[in-house]
Design a protein around this motif. Structure first.
Motif, PDB file in Angstrom:
ATOM      1  N   ILE A 164       6.112  10.855  -1.531  1.00  0.00           N
ATOM      2  CA  ILE A 164       5.635   9.499  -1.816  1.00  0.00           C
ATOM      3  C   ILE A 164       6.142   8.565  -0.730  1.00  0.00           C
ATOM      4  CG2 ILE A 164       5.702   7.546  -3.423  1.00  0.00           C
ATOM      5  CD1 ILE A 164       6.152   9.494  -5.691  1.00  0.00           C
ATOM      6  N   GLY A 165       5.273   7.704  -0.243  1.00  0.00           N
ATOM      7  CA  GLY A 165       5.681   6.721   0.744  1.00  0.00           C
ATOM      8  C   GLY A 165       4.959   5.407   0.528  1.00  0.00           C
ATOM      9  N   LEU A 209       0.984   7.849  -7.260  1.00  0.00           N
ATOM     10  CA  LEU A 209       1.399   9.115  -7.875  1.00  0.00           C
ATOM     11  C   LEU A 209       0.467   9.477  -9.019  1.00  0.00           C
ATOM     12  CD1 LEU A 209       3.286  11.479  -8.435  1.00  0.00           C
ATOM     13  CD2 LEU A 209       4.774   9.896  -9.696  1.00  0.00           C
ATOM     14  N   ALA A 210       0.082   8.499  -9.821  1.00  0.00           N
ATOM     15  CA  ALA A 210      -0.814   8.766 -10.948  1.00  0.00           C
ATOM     16  C   ALA A 210      -2.142   9.337 -10.475  1.00  0.00           C
ATOM     17  CB  ALA A 210      -1.041   7.475 -11.740  1.00  0.00           C
ATOM     18  N   VAL A 211      -2.711   8.749  -9.429  1.00  0.00           N
ATOM     19  CA  VAL A 211      -3.984   9.248  -8.890  1.00  0.00           C
ATOM     20  C   VAL A 211      -3.822  10.675  -8.377  1.00  0.00           C
ATOM     21  CG1 VAL A 211      -5.763   8.880  -7.145  1.00  0.00           C
ATOM     22  CG2 VAL A 211      -4.785   6.921  -8.342  1.00  0.00           C
ATOM     23  N   LEU A 239       0.847  -1.191   0.000  1.00  0.00           N
ATOM     24  CA  LEU A 239       0.000   0.000   0.000  1.00  0.00           C
ATOM     25  C   LEU A 239       0.881   1.239   0.000  1.00  0.00           C
ATOM     26  CD1 LEU A 239      -2.841   1.303   0.259  1.00  0.00           C
ATOM     27  CD2 LEU A 239      -2.489   1.273   2.737  1.00  0.00           C
ATOM     28  N   SER A 240       0.639   2.127  -0.964  1.00  0.00           N
ATOM     29  CA  SER A 240       1.434   3.351  -1.082  1.00  0.00           C
ATOM     30  C   SER A 240       0.536   4.572  -1.182  1.00  0.00           C
ATOM     31  CB  SER A 240       2.345   3.292  -2.320  1.00  0.00           C
ATOM     32  OG  SER A 240       3.309   2.280  -2.215  1.00  0.00           O
ATOM     33  N   TRP A 241       1.113   5.711  -0.875  1.00  0.00           N
ATOM     34  CA  TRP A 241       0.405   6.988  -0.978  1.00  0.00           C
ATOM     35  C   TRP A 241       1.324   7.999  -1.653  1.00  0.00           C
ATOM     36  CZ3 TRP A 241       3.029  10.949   1.284  1.00  0.00           C
ATOM     37  CH2 TRP A 241       3.954  10.600   2.293  1.00  0.00           C
ATOM     38  N   ARG A 279       5.697  -2.841  -4.134  1.00  0.00           N
ATOM     39  CA  ARG A 279       5.928  -1.540  -3.481  1.00  0.00           C
ATOM     40  C   ARG A 279       6.107  -0.446  -4.536  1.00  0.00           C
ATOM     41  NH1 ARG A 279       7.518  -2.534   2.152  1.00  0.00           N
ATOM     42  NH2 ARG A 279       8.199  -0.360   2.336  1.00  0.00           N
ATOM     43  N   ALA A 280       6.939  -0.729  -5.530  1.00  0.00           N
ATOM     44  CA  ALA A 280       7.199   0.266  -6.570  1.00  0.00           C
ATOM     45  C   ALA A 280       5.953   0.558  -7.388  1.00  0.00           C
ATOM     46  CB  ALA A 280       8.321  -0.227  -7.489  1.00  0.00           C
ATOM     47  N   GLU A 281       5.266  -0.478  -7.815  1.00  0.00           N
ATOM     48  CA  GLU A 281       4.111  -0.265  -8.688  1.00  0.00           C
ATOM     49  C   GLU A 281       2.974   0.433  -7.955  1.00  0.00           C
ATOM     50  OE1 GLU A 281       1.235  -2.741 -11.780  1.00  0.00           O
ATOM     51  OE2 GLU A 281       3.096  -3.653 -11.036  1.00  0.00           O
ATOM     52  N   SER A 282       2.754   0.092  -6.697  1.00  0.00           N
ATOM     53  CA  SER A 282       1.711   0.791  -5.943  1.00  0.00           C
ATOM     54  C   SER A 282       2.077   2.255  -5.761  1.00  0.00           C
ATOM     55  CB  SER A 282       1.466   0.112  -4.588  1.00  0.00           C
ATOM     56  OG  SER A 282       2.589   0.209  -3.736  1.00  0.00           O
TER      57      SER A 282
END
Length: 244
Positions: free
Chosen positions: A197-198, A216-218, A148-150, A208-211
């Protein structure tokens, strides 16, 4: 009144790399690449003529190729996982994006990755134009299986970035994980944005990278949203200073 298309087509040429980027922040048809001696025109007469007016799919872009009426994507940097991440970024931000590169990959992946992100950031800020009538701020959250990333972005014209994805591996495919972080820093610098980004958690570095790129895209899609005539903020610079 319809919005003006936000597009850019740029070249970045150094001793180490030759990069071309065509970008539409709102999807749709991409402008043609700039003429370049480093990327000869197609030999097929029909393809050569078509390439003068817009992007045509790259036959050697095995993975990152999509051409539809609403979104055009073709990416070939020579680094497969970089292509994959840029494809995810374009797809989920609603961009149309074409990238082609010739880099010194016999050395390593550093120059090609860095210059690709710098070229993408330059195309982004050129396509965005005057930073008026936009939402300006955007946040995105994206899961990918256990990861999960933000991401939070401010189209601030103040380049700054904090990237913490927490990689454990040295490389994913042929892309160094340190260059993912450095590439995102480079994008923020050239795009004149503040970017954080985290990755909150995740066991798999690919996830991790793809999320992170999807988050970032969103965020980018939200921040770039335009306010139409009659909406609060239409025509305004979203800053108490009156300038971005």
């Amino acid at each position: 009144m319809p919005f003006t298309p936000r597009t850019a087509s740029i070249s970045r040429t150094t001793n180490e790399t030759k990069i071309q980027v065509s970008l539409s922040l709102d999807g749709g048809v991409l402008p043609a690449y700039e003429p370049s001696d480093h990327f000869p025109s197609p030999t097929d007469p029909q393809e050569a003529e078509a390439a003068k007016h817009g992007i045509i799919p790259q036959k050697d872009a095995a993975h990152a190729t999509q051409f539809t009426a609403t979104q055009q994507i073709t990416i070939s940097t020579g680094i497969g996982f970089l292509d994959h991440m840029l494809h995810a970024l374009a797809k989920h931000s609603g961009w149309s994006l074409a990238v082609r590169a010739k880099g010194d990959l016999y050395i390593d992946d550093h120059h090609t990755t860095e210059d690709t992100f710098l070229a993408l950031g330059s195309a982004f800020t050129q396509a965005l134009g005057a930073r008026a009538s936009i939402a300006r701020f955007g946040r995105g959250d994206a899961p990918l299986d256990e990861a999960l990333s933000w991401a939070v972005i401010d189209l601030s014209s103040r380049p700054w970035s904090v990237i913490n994805i927490g990689f454990r591996r040295e490389k994913i495919g042929d892309l160094s994980t340190e260059m993912i972080t450095h590439g995102l820093h480079s994008f923020a610098q050239a795009a004149n944005v503040t970017l954080h980004i985290g990755c909150t958690y995740g066991d798999n570095d690919h996830h991790r990278a793809e999320s992170a790129f999807k988050a970032l895209a969103v965020a980018v899609r939200t921040a770039c949203a335009r306010r139409g005539e009659g909406e609060v903020g239409a025509g305004d610079i979203v800053s108490t200073k009156g300038v971005l």
